[in-house]
Motif scaffolding. Structure first.
Motif, PDB file in Angstrom:
ATOM      1  N   SER A 104       3.581  -0.618  12.476  1.00 10.57           N
ATOM      2  CA  SER A 104       3.719  -2.043  12.125  1.00 10.57           C
ATOM      3  C   SER A 104       2.396  -2.616  11.632  1.00 10.57           C
ATOM      4  O   SER A 104       2.372  -3.433  10.710  1.00 10.57           O
ATOM      5  CB  SER A 104       4.223  -2.828  13.336  1.00 10.57           C
ATOM      6  N   GLN A 105       1.286  -2.194  12.254  1.00  8.21           N
ATOM      7  CA  GLN A 105      -0.021  -2.682  11.834  1.00  8.21           C
ATOM      8  C   GLN A 105      -0.483  -2.008  10.543  1.00  8.21           C
ATOM      9  O   GLN A 105      -1.201  -2.602   9.736  1.00  8.21           O
ATOM     10  CB  GLN A 105      -1.064  -2.411  12.930  1.00  8.21           C
ATOM     11  N   ALA A 106      -0.038  -0.758  10.331  1.00  9.16           N
ATOM     12  CA  ALA A 106      -0.523   0.010   9.191  1.00  9.16           C
ATOM     13  C   ALA A 106       0.122  -0.397   7.876  1.00  9.16           C
ATOM     14  O   ALA A 106      -0.501  -0.280   6.810  1.00  9.16           O
ATOM     15  CB  ALA A 106      -0.286   1.499   9.434  1.00  9.16           C
ATOM     16  N   SER A 107       1.348  -0.895   7.898  1.00 10.46           N
ATOM     17  CA  SER A 107       2.113  -1.090   6.667  1.00 10.46           C
ATOM     18  C   SER A 107       1.420  -2.025   5.682  1.00 10.46           C
ATOM     19  O   SER A 107       1.363  -1.747   4.471  1.00 10.46           O
ATOM     20  CB  SER A 107       3.510  -1.617   6.993  1.00 10.46           C
ATOM     21  N   LYS A 108       0.875  -3.130   6.173  1.00  7.00           N
ATOM     22  CA  LYS A 108       0.225  -4.082   5.275  1.00  7.00           C
ATOM     23  C   LYS A 108      -1.008  -3.467   4.630  1.00  7.00           C
ATOM     24  O   LYS A 108      -1.245  -3.628   3.419  1.00  7.00           O
ATOM     25  CB  LYS A 108      -0.148  -5.345   6.032  1.00  7.00           C
ATOM     26  N   LEU A 109      -1.804  -2.749   5.415  1.00  8.02           N
ATOM     27  CA  LEU A 109      -3.005  -2.123   4.858  1.00  8.02           C
ATOM     28  C   LEU A 109      -2.650  -1.059   3.833  1.00  8.02           C
ATOM     29  O   LEU A 109      -3.307  -0.935   2.794  1.00  8.02           O
ATOM     30  CB  LEU A 109      -3.854  -1.500   5.971  1.00  8.02           C
ATOM     31  N   LEU A 110      -1.611  -0.292   4.092  1.00  3.43           N
ATOM     32  CA  LEU A 110      -1.207   0.748   3.148  1.00  3.43           C
ATOM     33  C   LEU A 110      -0.759   0.135   1.825  1.00  3.43           C
ATOM     34  O   LEU A 110      -1.058   0.659   0.739  1.00  3.43           O
ATOM     35  CB  LEU A 110      -0.084   1.594   3.753  1.00  3.43           C
ATOM     36  N   GLN A 111      -0.056  -0.988   1.896  1.00  4.31           N
ATOM     37  CA  GLN A 111       0.371  -1.675   0.680  1.00  4.31           C
ATOM     38  C   GLN A 111      -0.845  -2.163  -0.114  1.00  4.31           C
ATOM     39  O   GLN A 111      -0.895  -2.030  -1.344  1.00  4.31           O
ATOM     40  CB  GLN A 111       1.273  -2.854   1.038  1.00  4.31           C
ATOM     41  N   GLN A 112      -1.840  -2.714   0.610  1.00  4.20           N
ATOM     42  CA  GLN A 112      -3.054  -3.180  -0.070  1.00  4.20           C
ATOM     43  C   GLN A 112      -3.812  -2.032  -0.713  1.00  4.20           C
ATOM     44  O   GLN A 112      -4.350  -2.167  -1.818  1.00  4.20           O
ATOM     45  CB  GLN A 112      -3.951  -3.925   0.924  1.00  4.20           C
ATOM     46  N   ILE A 113      -3.851  -0.884  -0.043  1.00  4.34           N
ATOM     47  CA  ILE A 113      -4.516   0.292  -0.613  1.00  4.34           C
ATOM     48  C   ILE A 113      -3.823   0.701  -1.912  1.00  4.34           C
ATOM     49  O   ILE A 113      -4.476   1.002  -2.922  1.00  4.34           O
ATOM     50  CB  ILE A 113      -4.517   1.471   0.389  1.00  4.34           C
TER      51      ILE A 113
END
Length: 816
Positions: A104-113
Motif C-alpha cells: 500500500s505504501q509502495a504503490s504511489k512511489l512506484l507510479q512516480q518512478i
C-alpha cells in the motif's frame, strides 16, 4: 510556531521520535548512508534516537544514483546503451521500494518512478540540452520520497520537500542564494507535526530553472537550511566517523580531529578535504551554529565537532592533498577578471604577481569558458597539492621547517603560505604520491595527539599533584600535548574542554565548579574531544571507584591511588580487567601500594621476565610503621596515637588505620598482581580496634582511646621478653595446596629486616624462584604527599609515552 507536545501525532506504536520540542537541528545523510535497504533502516534508527519533529533531515541520492544519472548523459549517441542504463537505474530504485515498504505504501512511489523514468527517456532525443539539472534532481527526489515514506510507515508522519521550491538562487548575482526569499519558502514548505525531509544538492532560480550545488552539494544544502532556520547544530552523517588529520584511506596513521576551529575547517574544505567541502561552512558563520561530522555506520562513536573553540582546538594540525587541480597562467589578468574568478570559481591559490591561478578541476570548464569569452591568452597545466593546515600555521616556524624537511629531494614546483595564514601549500607538476603524503603527515603531526587530563580528589595529595603539574608539563616532552580539562572533588566538578589554566586551577575550581553526581560526570566525560582521556583518581572513595567500569567502557585511562577497585570482588576485578583490555584502556595502580615505591613495577618486571612470585611480605602502612617504630613504652599507646593524629600521620578517624583494612587491601592488590586469584575475605585480618570502640563516633572514640592502652602494653611487654619488637605485618605465601594470607600484629626479632625501619617507611619483601635465599627487598617512604604525588606523575609520564605511539585503525564503512 512550536506545537504543544500533546498535539504531536504518530503513525504507529513503534518507538516514536523524541517528543520534546527543542531548538531546530539539521541532520544530513550522504549517499553511502542511504545506499541500500539496510543502510536506510539504520538511518531510521539514528533519526529515532537523535531527532525531534522540530528538526530537518537533508538527504543525498541513494548510493551511486547520481553517478548513474551522469552516465546517462554519456550515452546520448547510443539509444540501446542508454535504454539499458536507464532500466538498470529504475530497477535499483524499485528494488529499494519493494524491500522497504508494504504494497500500500509502495504503490504511489512506484507510479512516480514510472513517470520520472518516462520523462528522462523523453529527453534523450534532445540530448538533455535544457534538462540536465532536472534529470540530476531525481536522485535526491527519489531518496527524500523513499525515506519520508519509510518513516511514515515505521515512525512518524514525514514530509518530503523538493529543495527547488525552497532554495532560490539569484541569477543576477552569480547565482548566490536569495536568502530572504529562501527563508520565506522554507517556512511555507515545512509541515508542522511532521518530520521534514529536504532534498540536498538541488536548487532553482527565480525563473524556476533547476540548478545543482556541485558534487557533495548536499552538505551545502544542509548548512544553508541550518542558516535559514537558525538551527543550533548540523550533523553530517557520513561513512567516516569524523574529520581526520589526513585521508584515512591512504594514511593509516591518521588520527581523528575531535574538535576543529571554524576557520581551520573552512580552510580544509577550501583545499579539497574529502569530508569538508568548500561552501559547507559559509552559511554557518553568521550564526553560532556548530557542525558535527559523524558516522551513520557507527552512530555511537564521537565524531568531529566544528565551531568556535579555544587554544587546544586551535593547536590541531592536519594534512590534505588534491590531485585534481588546474594551474592557469596568463599575463592578461585584470583586477576585474580576477575578482570574477575569485567569486565564481573558488581558486585554491593566486600568485602574488597576479599572473596565475590554481583552481579545482570541477570548475575548470566553466573558468576556461569564461576566460575565453574575455579573449584572454592563457596556458594550462595539471598540478597537485599537499597542504599542512592549522590555525595560523604559516606563522609556526617549527611546523614550516618540518614540512620543508619532508619535501626535501622532491621536485616541488612552489611552496607558499596561504593568504589567511591557516595553511602551507606545496604544489607539484605531477600527482602527489601516497608515499610522500604519508611522509609529510608523519613529519608534521608527530607531536599533535591531544590528551585530556581529569583529576579527581583535591585533598593534600591532589593539591600537591596540581602544584607539580606546571613544571612537569614544561619539563617532560611526553606531556607536551597533555591538557588539564577537569577537576573534581566529592561534590563539585569543573569540566572545561577548552582547557583549564594549570597555574590557576584551584582558583578556577573555587569560582566555576558545579555540583555533580556520578551520571552527570560520566555524561560530561563521554563528550570529551581528545584523542585520549586520562583520569587520575586520588580519592579514597569506593563509590567513585565503582565508576571505573564505565570509564573503561568509554576508553578512558585511569591512574589510581584509590585501592578500592583493585581490592574489589574477584568478579568485579576480572570484569574491569576484561573491559580495560577490550577497549584498550590503561589502568595504572602503582601508587595504590607503597606510594612512590616501585613495588608494582618490580612484580610486573619479574613476571614479564619469566619468574614466579612465591611470597610477598612486609610493612605496608606508613601510619602503623610510625606507631610501632615509636612505641617503646615511654608513652601510652593512646597518647602516641593522638600525637600521630595531631601530626597528620593518621586518617581523620585513626580506626581506619588500626582496622588493618588498608593493609589487607594492599596485600590483595599485590597478590593479584603476582598472578593469584583471591578475595579480600581470604586474607585473615587482625583489627586492632576492640569491639567496644568500633561503633562509636570519631569524637566518642577519641574520648575513650585510652581503652587501647592495656592491650598494647601487654603486647609490648611480651615482645620485650622475647628480645623483639611489635610490627603490623602483611604476609602472602604460596603453598602446595594454594596460599596463606594474613595481616596482623607480630613479634619480630630486633635484627629482623622489618624491625629497623625509619618511622613511616614501608618495606616489601619478594621471594621468587630467582630470589629465594636472598629475597628482593624494596624499602622507603610508603606515604606522604610528595612521594605519592610524584608516583602519580611517574604513572602519567609512562602512560603518555605509551599513548604517543598508539594508533587506532580507521574503518570506512561506506559502499566503497
Amino acid at each position: 510556531m512550536q506545537q504543544q507536545v500533546q498535539n504531536i501525532e504518530f503513525n504507529s506504536s513503534l518507538n516514536p521520535l523524541k517528543q520534546i520540542e527543542v531548538t531546530t537541528n539539521v541532520h544530513k545523510f550522504g549517499g553511502s548512508s542511504l545506499a541500500n535497504a539496510q543502510c536506510i533502516m539504520r538511518v531510521v534508527e539514528i533519526i529515532k534516537d537523535n531527532a525531534t519533529l522540530n528538526d530537518f533531515i537533508v538527504v543525498s541520492a541513494n548510493g551511486k544514483t547520481t553517478d548513474q544519472l551522469f552516465a546517462l548523459f554519456e550515452s546520448t549517441d547510443n539509444k540501446e546503451q542508454f535504454t539499458v542504463q536507464l532500466a538498470r537505474l529504475k530497477n535499483t530504485q524499485t528494488a529499494l521500494i519493494h524491500e522497504l515498504l508494504d504494497s500500500s505504501q509502495a504503490s504511489k512511489l512506484l507510479q512516480q518512478i514510472d513517470e520520472d523514468v518516462a520523462f528522462i527517456d523523453s529527453q534523450f532525443t534532445n540530448s538533455f540540452k535544457n534538462s540536465r539539472n532536472d534529470v540530476l534532481a531525481f536522485g535526491e527526489l527519489w531518496s527524500a520520497r523513499l525515506l519520508a515514506t519509510v518513516l511514515n510507515q515505521n515512525v512518524c508522519k514525514a514530509n518530503a520537500i523538493d529543495a527547488r521550491k525552497v532554495l532560490i538562487l539569484d541569477s543576477t548575482n552569480n547565482f548566490q542564494l536569495n536568502e530572504q526569499l529562501s527563508k520565506q519558502n522554507i517556512v511555507l514548505e515545512k509541515s508542522a507535526n511532521q518530520l521534514n525531509i529536504l532534498t540536498g544538492f538541488i536548487a532553482s532560480d527565480e525563473q524556476g530553472n533547476s540548478h545543482t550545488l556541485g558534487r557533495n552539494g548536499s552538505d551545502y544544502s544542509a548548512t544553508i537550511a541550518a542558516h535559514l532556520l537558525n538551527a543550533k547544530n548540523v550533523t553530517l552523517w557520513t561513512d567516516v566517523n569524523g574529520v581526520y588529520s589526513a585521508d584515512p584511506r591512504i594514511v593509516n596513521t591518521a588520527r581523528k580531529l575531535f574538535r576543529l576551529e571554524n576557520s581551520v575547517a573552512k580552510e580544509l574544505g577550501r583545499l579539497g578535504n574529502p569530508i569538508l567541502h568548500a561552501n559547507t561552512l559559509n552559511p554557518l558563520t553568521t550564526h553560532n551554529i556548530h557542525l558535527n561530522v559523524a558516522s551513520s555506520f557507527a552512530p555511537q562513536d564521537s565524531g568531529t565537532e566544528i565551531g568556535a573553540f579555544g587554544e587546544i582546538a586551535k593547536s590541531e594540525i592536519s594534512v590534505t592533498h588534491n590531485n585534481e587541480l588546474i594551474k592557469i597562467d596568463s599575463n592578461e589578468f585584470t583586477a576585474k577578471i580576477l575578482e570574477q574568478i575569485n567569486t565564481r570559481f573558488q581558486p585554491i591559490y593566486q600568485c602574488q604577481n597576479k599572473t596565475c591561478i590554481v583552481i579545482s578541476q570541477q570548475f575548470a570548464d566553466l573558468a576556461l569558458q569564461y576566460l575565453q569569452e574575455q579573449n584572454i591568452n592563457l596556458t594550462t597545466k595539471n598540478v597537485s597539492l599537499i597542504a599542512v593546515v592549522g590555525y595560523q600555521i604559516a606563522n609556526r616556524g617549527e611546523i614550516k621547517a618540518r614540512f620543508k624537511r619532508a619535501l626535501k629531494h622532491t621536485d616541488i614546483a612552489q611552496f607558499v603560505g596561504s593568504s589567511n595564514g591557516h595553511s602551507l601549500l606545496a604544489f607539484f607538476e605531477h600527482e602527489s604520491s601516497v608515499e610522500l603524503i604519508n611522509k609529510v603527515h608523519s613529519q608534521v603531526t608527530k607531536d599533535s595527539r591531544n590528551i585530556g587530563l581529569v583529576i579527581a580528589g583535591l585533598g593534600n595529595i591532589g593539591k600537591r599533584f596540581l602544584e607539580m603539574l606546571p613544571q612537569q608539563l614544561s619539563r617532560v616532552p611526553a606531556l607536551e600535548n597533555v591538557h588539564l580539562v577537569g577537576l573534581a572533588s566529592s561534590k563539585q566538578a569543573l569540566i572545561n574542554t577548552d582547557g583549564i589554566e594549570v597555574s590557576k586551577a584551584l582558583e578556577l575550581f573555587q569560582q566555576d565548579s558545579l555540583a555533580y553526581d556520578n551520571q552527570l560526570l560520566l555524561d560530561w566525560l563521554s563528550q570529551h574531544p581528545y584523542d585520549e582521556l586520562v583520569l587520575v583518581d586520588i580519592t579514597p572513595s569506593e563509590q567513585f571507584s565503582n565508576l571505573y567500569q564505565a570509564f573503561f567502557e568509554q576508553g578512558i585511562h585511569v591512574i589510581s591511588a584509590n585501592k578500592c577497585a583493585g581490592a574489589s570482588s574477584t568478579a568485579t576485578y576480572k570484569k574491569l580487567l576484561s573491559t580495560q583490555y577490550n577497549t584498550g584502556s590503561q589502568w595504572l595502580v602503582n601508587t595504590t601500594v607503597g606510594a612512590g615505591l616501585p613495588v608494582n613495577y618490580a612484580i610486573n618486571d619479574l613476571l614479564n621476565s619469566g619468574d614466579t612470585i612465591n611470597e610477598v611480605a612486609g610493612i605496608f602502612s606508613g601510619t602503623l610503621s610510625w606507631l610501632f617504630s615509636n612505641f617503646d613504652g615511654s608513652l601510652a599507646f593512646s597518647q602516641l596515637l593522638l600525637n600521630a593524629l595531631e601530626q597528620g600521620f593518621t586518617e581523620p578517624d585513626p580506626r581506619d588505620d588500626l582496622s588493618g583494612l588498608d593493609v589487607q587491601r594492599k596485600l590483595l592488590i599485590l597478590a593479584r598482581l603476582a598472578g593469584f586469584e583471591l578475595e579480600l575475605e581470604d586474607i585473615d585480618c587482625q583489627n586492632l580496634v576492640p569491639n567496644s570502640l568500633i561503633g562509636l563516633s570519631v569524637d566518642e572514640f577519641l574520648g575513650q582511646v585510652n581503652l587501647l592502652d592495656q592491650y598494647f602494653a601487654n603486647k609490648l611487654q611480651e615482645a620485650q621478653q622475647q628480645n623483639g619488637c611489635l610490627r603490623y605485618v602483611a604476609r602472602f605465601s604460596k603453598t602446595e595446596s594454594g596460599y596463606n594470607a594474613r595481616v596482623g600484629l607480630e613479634i619480630l626479632a630486633n635484627d629482623h629486616a622489618f624491625a629497623n625501619l625509619t618511622p613511616c617507611d614501608n618495606i616489601f619483601l619478594l621471594t621468587t624462584n630467582w630470589y629465594q635465599d636472598n629475597p628482593l627487598i624494596i624499602q622507603g617512604p610508603g606515604a606522604g604527599r610528595d612521594v605519592t604525588a610524584g608516583g602519580l606523575h611517574s604513572d602519567l609520564v609512562n602512560l603518555c609515552r605509551e599513548l604517543a605511539v598508539k594508533t587506532k585503525e580507521v574503518e570506512i564503512k561506506g559502499i566503497n
